[in-house]
Design a protein around this motif. Structure first.
Motif, PDB file in Angstrom:
ATOM      1  N   SER A   1       1.057   4.117  -3.177  1.00  0.00           N
ATOM      2  CA  SER A   1       0.740   5.385  -2.694  1.00  0.00           C
ATOM      3  C   SER A   1       1.807   6.262  -3.265  1.00  0.00           C
ATOM      4  CB  SER A   1       0.537   5.564  -1.347  1.00  0.00           C
ATOM      5  OG  SER A   1       0.244   6.919  -0.828  1.00  0.00           O
TER       6      SER A   1
ATOM      7  N   GLN B   1      -0.770   4.092   3.256  1.00  0.00           N
ATOM      8  CA  GLN B   1      -0.969   5.151   2.044  1.00  0.00           C
ATOM      9  C   GLN B   1      -0.499   6.653   2.451  1.00  0.00           C
ATOM     10  OE1 GLN B   1      -5.063   4.385   1.350  1.00  0.00           O
ATOM     11  NE2 GLN B   1      -4.891   3.009  -0.478  1.00  0.00           N
TER      12      GLN B   1
ATOM     13  N   LYS C   1       2.444   8.493   0.723  1.00  0.00           N
ATOM     14  CA  LYS C   1       2.492  10.086   0.373  1.00  0.00           C
ATOM     15  C   LYS C   1       3.539  10.754   1.008  1.00  0.00           C
ATOM     16  CE  LYS C   1      -0.953  13.734  -0.251  1.00  0.00           C
ATOM     17  NZ  LYS C   1       0.329  14.769   0.090  1.00  0.00           N
TER      18      LYS C   1
ATOM     19  N   THR D   1      -3.732  -0.575   5.759  1.00  0.00           N
ATOM     20  CA  THR D   1      -3.778  -0.053   4.134  1.00  0.00           C
ATOM     21  C   THR D   1      -3.962   1.601   4.345  1.00  0.00           C
ATOM     22  OG1 THR D   1      -4.504  -2.160   3.193  1.00  0.00           O
ATOM     23  CG2 THR D   1      -4.762   0.033   2.197  1.00  0.00           C
ATOM     24  N   GLU D   2      -4.838   1.915   4.937  1.00  0.00           N
ATOM     25  CA  GLU D   2      -5.236   3.346   5.258  1.00  0.00           C
ATOM     26  C   GLU D   2      -3.758   3.942   5.527  1.00  0.00           C
ATOM     27  OE1 GLU D   2      -8.684   3.813   7.409  1.00  0.00           O
ATOM     28  OE2 GLU D   2      -9.945   2.855   5.550  1.00  0.00           O
TER      29      GLU D   2
ATOM     30  N   ALA E   1       0.817  -1.326  -0.167  1.00  0.00           N
ATOM     31  CA  ALA E   1       0.087  -0.180  -0.012  1.00  0.00           C
ATOM     32  C   ALA E   1       0.902   1.271  -0.054  1.00  0.00           C
ATOM     33  CB  ALA E   1      -0.841  -0.033   1.200  1.00  0.00           C
TER      34      ALA E   1
END
Length: 357
Positions: free
Chosen positions: A23, A311, A315, A307-308, A19
């Motif tokens: 990202s 990400q 970034k 996962t969240e 992930a």
């Protein structure tokens, strides 16, 4: 010795690593490399064949391998590079030192994301007394032996710890014909998710013994029984109330430890509560350009949350190499009113760089 150069390097090819890599790529990082010590992507999800993944993130119920496959396919389509069967050894300045069958590799990076996941606590961590007979496994090891290699681990099982993997293995073993005699938990409350208790213990009539622990393992060549005792409010065994349960196997589901040897060796600050790195809101550690996410940062209940969070770290890594991340005022966070810890441990507010306690 071979040298490589990448914009972003991710250590770990599990759900967090994939992930984060995707990202970083989506946020402009040109060359993203994932370093994975196993021969396949997916991390722990490869052996989690039960359903229950993806409800939060995808809005559908998936097995662990299905969840991992979605991200593996997306990562390959995005042009992310992978080094499998490669172990990261050390971080030196802006270089990651790895080793594989080709020899020692020096991978220069603009930003690094740590996503190594967790390892399980062992019998040695708990100092459980008794013999060193065969038939003592961590729950995750038993899960891998059964689901990946198709081996049986035992016929009569006692599980120490009510963690999610332990409860899921209680169900898996019951479906495979074994008899799970009890799940023993030292705390007066459940360690894992309530839904797993309902689906894995209650539905299979497996007793849950709260405020109890294993005080002895009996057997020479193979486990023959375990001695269980209730504990007082200080978690000390009440030996006069101890009882023996015959079994040939004991599984340990007693928590996870973030795999942070790489993190510690480079001098990154570790939170004593989470056993993970101290990070800001973009999951950047106190080592510039090094980020952490997933279970190596703190243990998550659901892979969807991994996962969240990953990400965000991906970034952050992409923003860092493009110089978008500026110094600011760091405000420390602190859990109160029963909240044990907060991640991130500090929040960066634009302005002069200093700490506010």
């Amino acid at each position: 010795m071979k040298d490589y150069s990448c914009s972003v390097v991710v250590v770990g090819g599990g759900p967090a690593g994939m992930a984060a890599a995707i990202s970083a790529k989506e946020n402009g990082a040109e060359k993203v490399l994932v370093v994975e010590r196993e021969n396949r992507l997916g991390g722990i999800l490869k052996q989690c064949i039960h359903a229950g993944f993806g409800l939060q993130y995808f809005g559908e119920e998936l097995s662990g391998p299905e969840y991992a496959e979605k991200f593996a396919v997306k990562a390959k389509e995005a042009g992310i590079e992978f080094m499998l069967d490669t172990t990261a050894l050390e971080i030196r300045e802006q270089t990651l030192v790895c080793v594989n069958t080709e020899g020692v590799l020096n991978i220069e990076f603009g930003a690094l994301v740590l996503a190594m996941g967790c390892r399980e606590r062992t019998r040695a961590n708990l100092m459980i007394p008794g013999s060193r007979a065969a038939g003592i496994f961590s729950a995750g090891t038993a899960q891998k032996l059964i689901n990946i290699y198709g081996h049986k681990v035992g016929k009569e099982i006692v599980i120490l710890g009510s963690g999610d993997i332990g409860m899921i293995m209680a169900r898996r073993l019951s479906l495979g014909g074994a008899k799970v005699k009890a799940v023993v938990e030292i705390m007066p409350y459940l360690a894992g998710l309530a839904r797993n208790k309902a689906q894995c213990l209650d539905d299979f009539d497996i007793p849950l013994m709260l405020s109890h622990t294993v005080v002895d393992i009996i057997g020479v060549d193979r486990v023959e029984a375990v001695t269980i005792a209730p504990v007082d409010e200080n978690r000390r065994p009440i030996m006069e109330k101890a009882e023996s349960i015959s079994c040939d196997t004991i599984l340990l589901s007693v928590g996870l430890i973030p795999e942070n040897e790489l993190t510690k060796n480079v001098g990154i600050g570790i939170d004593r509560i989470t056993s993970g790195a101290v990070v800001d809101e973009m999951r950047q550690t106190d080592h510039k350009g090094v980020f952490a996410c997933g279970n190596v940062l703190h243990v998550h209940d659901l892979v969807d949350y991994v996962t969240e969070e990953s990400q965000i770290a991906g970034k952050g890594a992409a923003d860092y190499i493009f110089g978008k991340k500026k110094g600011g005022t760091f405000i420390s966070t602190k859990g109160i009113n029963g909240v044990r810890y907060v991640v991130p441990q500090r929040v960066n507010i634009e302005g002069e760089e200093k700490w506010i306690e």
